[in-house]
Design an enzyme around this catalytic site. Structure first.
Site, mmCIF file in Angstrom:
data_model
loop_
_atom_site.group_PDB
_atom_site.id
_atom_site.type_symbol
_atom_site.label_atom_id
_atom_site.label_comp_id
_atom_site.label_asym_id
_atom_site.label_seq_id
_atom_site.Cartn_x
_atom_site.Cartn_y
_atom_site.Cartn_z
ATOM 1 N N MET A 63 0.814 -1.445 -0.066
ATOM 2 C CA MET A 63 0.096 0.133 0.040
ATOM 3 C C MET A 63 0.926 1.142 -0.070
ATOM 4 S SD MET A 63 -3.076 1.263 2.756
ATOM 5 C CE MET A 63 -2.183 1.479 3.935
ATOM 6 N N TYR A 68 -18.921 9.654 -0.798
ATOM 7 C CA TYR A 68 -18.289 11.011 -1.224
ATOM 8 C C TYR A 68 -18.954 11.405 -2.356
ATOM 9 C CZ TYR A 68 -14.393 9.778 2.296
ATOM 10 O OH TYR A 68 -13.651 9.434 3.255
ATOM 11 N N THR A 120 -10.091 12.121 -0.955
ATOM 12 C CA THR A 120 -10.967 12.671 -1.947
ATOM 13 C C THR A 120 -12.321 13.262 -1.321
ATOM 14 O OG1 THR A 120 -11.983 10.649 -2.755
ATOM 15 C CG2 THR A 120 -9.875 11.493 -3.772
ATOM 16 N N LYS A 164 -15.245 2.372 0.490
ATOM 17 C CA LYS A 164 -15.852 2.210 1.528
ATOM 18 C C LYS A 164 -17.341 1.503 1.892
ATOM 19 C CE LYS A 164 -12.446 5.625 3.486
ATOM 20 N NZ LYS A 164 -12.580 6.672 2.668
ATOM 21 N N GLY A 184 -1.314 8.831 -0.039
ATOM 22 C CA GLY A 184 -2.518 8.668 -0.977
ATOM 23 C C GLY A 184 -3.180 9.892 -1.365
HETATM 24 P P1 NDP Z 1 -6.993 16.944 5.489
HETATM 25 O O1 NDP Z 1 -6.545 16.741 6.683
HETATM 26 O O2 NDP Z 1 -6.394 15.970 4.224
HETATM 27 O O3 NDP Z 1 -7.123 18.238 4.890
HETATM 28 C C1 NDP Z 1 -7.637 18.709 3.432
HETATM 29 C C2 NDP Z 1 -8.004 20.160 3.593
HETATM 30 O O4 NDP Z 1 -6.692 20.689 3.593
HETATM 31 C C3 NDP Z 1 -8.778 20.593 2.192
HETATM 32 O O5 NDP Z 1 -9.305 21.721 2.550
HETATM 33 C C4 NDP Z 1 -7.459 21.136 1.444
HETATM 34 O O6 NDP Z 1 -7.650 22.228 0.591
HETATM 35 C C5 NDP Z 1 -6.584 21.538 2.575
HETATM 36 N N1 NDP Z 1 -4.877 21.066 2.403
HETATM 37 C C6 NDP Z 1 -4.556 20.358 1.524
HETATM 38 N N2 NDP Z 1 -3.211 20.423 1.534
HETATM 39 C C7 NDP Z 1 -2.725 21.360 2.147
HETATM 40 C C8 NDP Z 1 -1.592 21.931 2.358
HETATM 41 N N3 NDP Z 1 -0.447 21.312 2.252
HETATM 42 N N4 NDP Z 1 -1.457 23.178 3.004
HETATM 43 C C9 NDP Z 1 -2.764 23.726 3.453
HETATM 44 N N5 NDP Z 1 -3.985 23.197 3.355
HETATM 45 C C10 NDP Z 1 -3.874 22.077 2.723
HETATM 46 O O7 NDP Z 1 -8.547 16.450 5.652
HETATM 47 P P2 NDP Z 1 -9.576 15.474 5.037
HETATM 48 O O8 NDP Z 1 -10.853 15.488 5.917
HETATM 49 O O9 NDP Z 1 -9.917 15.719 3.680
HETATM 50 O O10 NDP Z 1 -8.957 14.020 5.286
HETATM 51 C C11 NDP Z 1 -8.291 13.362 4.218
HETATM 52 C C12 NDP Z 1 -8.829 12.153 3.792
HETATM 53 O O11 NDP Z 1 -9.118 10.992 4.350
HETATM 54 C C13 NDP Z 1 -10.480 12.593 3.267
HETATM 55 O O12 NDP Z 1 -10.147 13.391 2.002
HETATM 56 C C14 NDP Z 1 -10.855 11.369 2.882
HETATM 57 O O13 NDP Z 1 -10.340 10.472 1.641
HETATM 58 C C15 NDP Z 1 -10.363 10.671 4.135
HETATM 59 N N6 NDP Z 1 -11.238 10.355 5.466
HETATM 60 C C16 NDP Z 1 -11.837 9.494 5.708
HETATM 61 C C17 NDP Z 1 -12.672 9.641 6.867
HETATM 62 C C18 NDP Z 1 -13.167 8.114 7.244
HETATM 63 O O14 NDP Z 1 -14.398 8.310 8.064
HETATM 64 N N7 NDP Z 1 -12.706 7.164 7.233
HETATM 65 C C19 NDP Z 1 -13.279 10.839 7.288
HETATM 66 C C20 NDP Z 1 -12.524 12.022 6.921
HETATM 67 C C21 NDP Z 1 -11.734 11.883 5.951
HETATM 68 P P3 NDP Z 1 -7.424 22.236 -0.991
HETATM 69 O O15 NDP Z 1 -8.465 21.086 -1.694
HETATM 70 O O16 NDP Z 1 -8.004 23.484 -1.332
HETATM 71 O O17 NDP Z 1 -5.979 22.023 -1.050
#
Ligand code: NDP
Length: 338
Positions: free
Chosen positions: A14, A50, A21, A79, A18
């Protein structure tokens, strides 16, 4: 690219980085996935919930058609949703996801949450009571759901299976009552919620960890309040934490890169979400430096344990009354404080 070897029916690799999304709208995510694949990402995390699997499927199809790589190069996770968390629904939901993703198999299929809601069959969304609370499925039997997940490995529709948002006790229960053991646990993990004990528990069961919200999910607060009218008090700004900023300056990296590197050095895979081309690159470019012991200790000291948790899922109004709600300890703490 660094990989974690995950166990299951057979060993799999893995990729440790990753692309997340969640909240990536379909009209943007297709392009972001193509950009991410060009940058070098090979691991994409999505979910039935999603509502972007079709767009991701189109991106993968295009990438394969362009001859940029083969299906075997990719690691795709999706999922089983909270509305399908019962043994009789596993195959139906998995096949729906495969159909949307235009794939014959996914590399990893996770039970998204240990609790379940009744489903509105026509819209495939959770049923809600007139007062807005979600209609709980009180018959949830995760061991039975897991047996149906195992069946899908044997059928060849998934390479590995795992859990998300399960607590230690719930994971141990599945572990003890399974033939194919969980390969991966995907949970909230970042500098404020480091899940130290859960990591130890999982390692004893050979379960690899994936950190969701590794950057502290900036922007999720807005989403919770807009979609569910649910406000989290004192939403943390982990990216803006001064200790993180100081370490970033020292290494000439960004704060986001420091947060991701901290998790990677604990052998945890990360799935930061971005639909911004610069941040996609930034988040992938975290393998060419090392945090020293002092940096790691300073970052480890930011842990707030359970107080650092952002995702308590209470935006699903009434979920805490489900017998499989995983964060009963949070509820006890709230009661003690009241
Ligand atoms: P993250 O911690 O990945 O943060 C994502 C946010 O941060 C977005 O708003 C993005 O905006 C911004 N961002 C991304 N990179 C940067 C950076 N380098 N500096 C500043 N801001 C940044 O949060 P997520 O909640 O999205 O978690 C990641 C992934 O985990 C999800 O997308 C999903 O796939 C998974 N997930 C799974 C869950 C579960 O229940 N199993 C629950 C929540 C998440 P922009 O797009 O504008 O860059």
């Amino acid at each position: 690219m660094n990989y974690l070897t995950i166990t299951g029916l057979r060993h799999l690799r893995m990729p440790m980085i990753g692309l997340g999304t969640w909240r990536a709208p379909p009209e943007e995510v297709q392009n972001s996935v193509l950009q991410a694949l060009d940058i070098g990402y090979r691991h994409i995390d999505t979910a039935f919930n999603y509502n972007n699997e079709e767009a991701i499927g189109l991106a993968i199809e295009k990438w394969l058609e362009m001859g940029k790589g083969s299906r075997e190069d990719l690691f795709i996770t999706t999922k089983l949703p909270h509305i399908g968390n019962r043994s009789k629904d596993v195959e139906q939901f998995l096949k729906l996801s495969l159909n949307r993703l235009k794939l014959d198999y996914v590399d990893l299929y996770l039970i998204h949450m240990p609790f379940a809601f009744q489903m509105n069959e026509s819209t495939m969304t959770p049923l809600q009571n007139p007062d807005g609370t979600f209609v709980l499925d009180l018959e949830t039997d995760n061991v039975a759901t897991w047996a149906a997940m195992e069946e899908q490995v044997r059928n060849g529709y998934v390479k590995a299976i795992g859990l998300s948002n399960f607590n230690a006790e719930q994971i141990a229960n599945i572990y003890q009552h399974s033939t194919i053991k969980p390969s991966v646990l995907q949970v909230e993990m970042h500098a404020y919620c480091q899940q130290t004990q859960l990591i130890k528990d999982c390692r004893l069961m050979n379960i690899s960890l994936t950190a969701y919200a590794p950057l502290g999910s900036p922007g999720a607060q807005m989403h919770f309040s807009k979609k569910y009218n649910y406000n989290l008090a004192n939403y943390p700004d982990i990216l803006g934490q001064p200790v993180v900023g100081r370490i970033a300056e020292k290494h000439r990296k960004t704060n986001g890169q420091i947060l991701l590197r901290h998790l990677l050095q604990k052998d945890v895979s990360v799935i930061p979400k971005s639909t911004n081309s610069e941040r996609l690159k930034e988040n992938f470019n975290v393998l060419n430096f090392t945090l020293d012991d002092g940096d790691m200790e300073d970052l480890n000291n930011l842990d707030k344990g359970e107080d650092g948790r952002i995702f308590d899922f209470k935006f699903f109004a009434g979920v805490e009354k489900h017998p499989e709600y995983p964060f009963q300890n949070l509820l006890r703490k709230t009661e003690e404080l009241a």
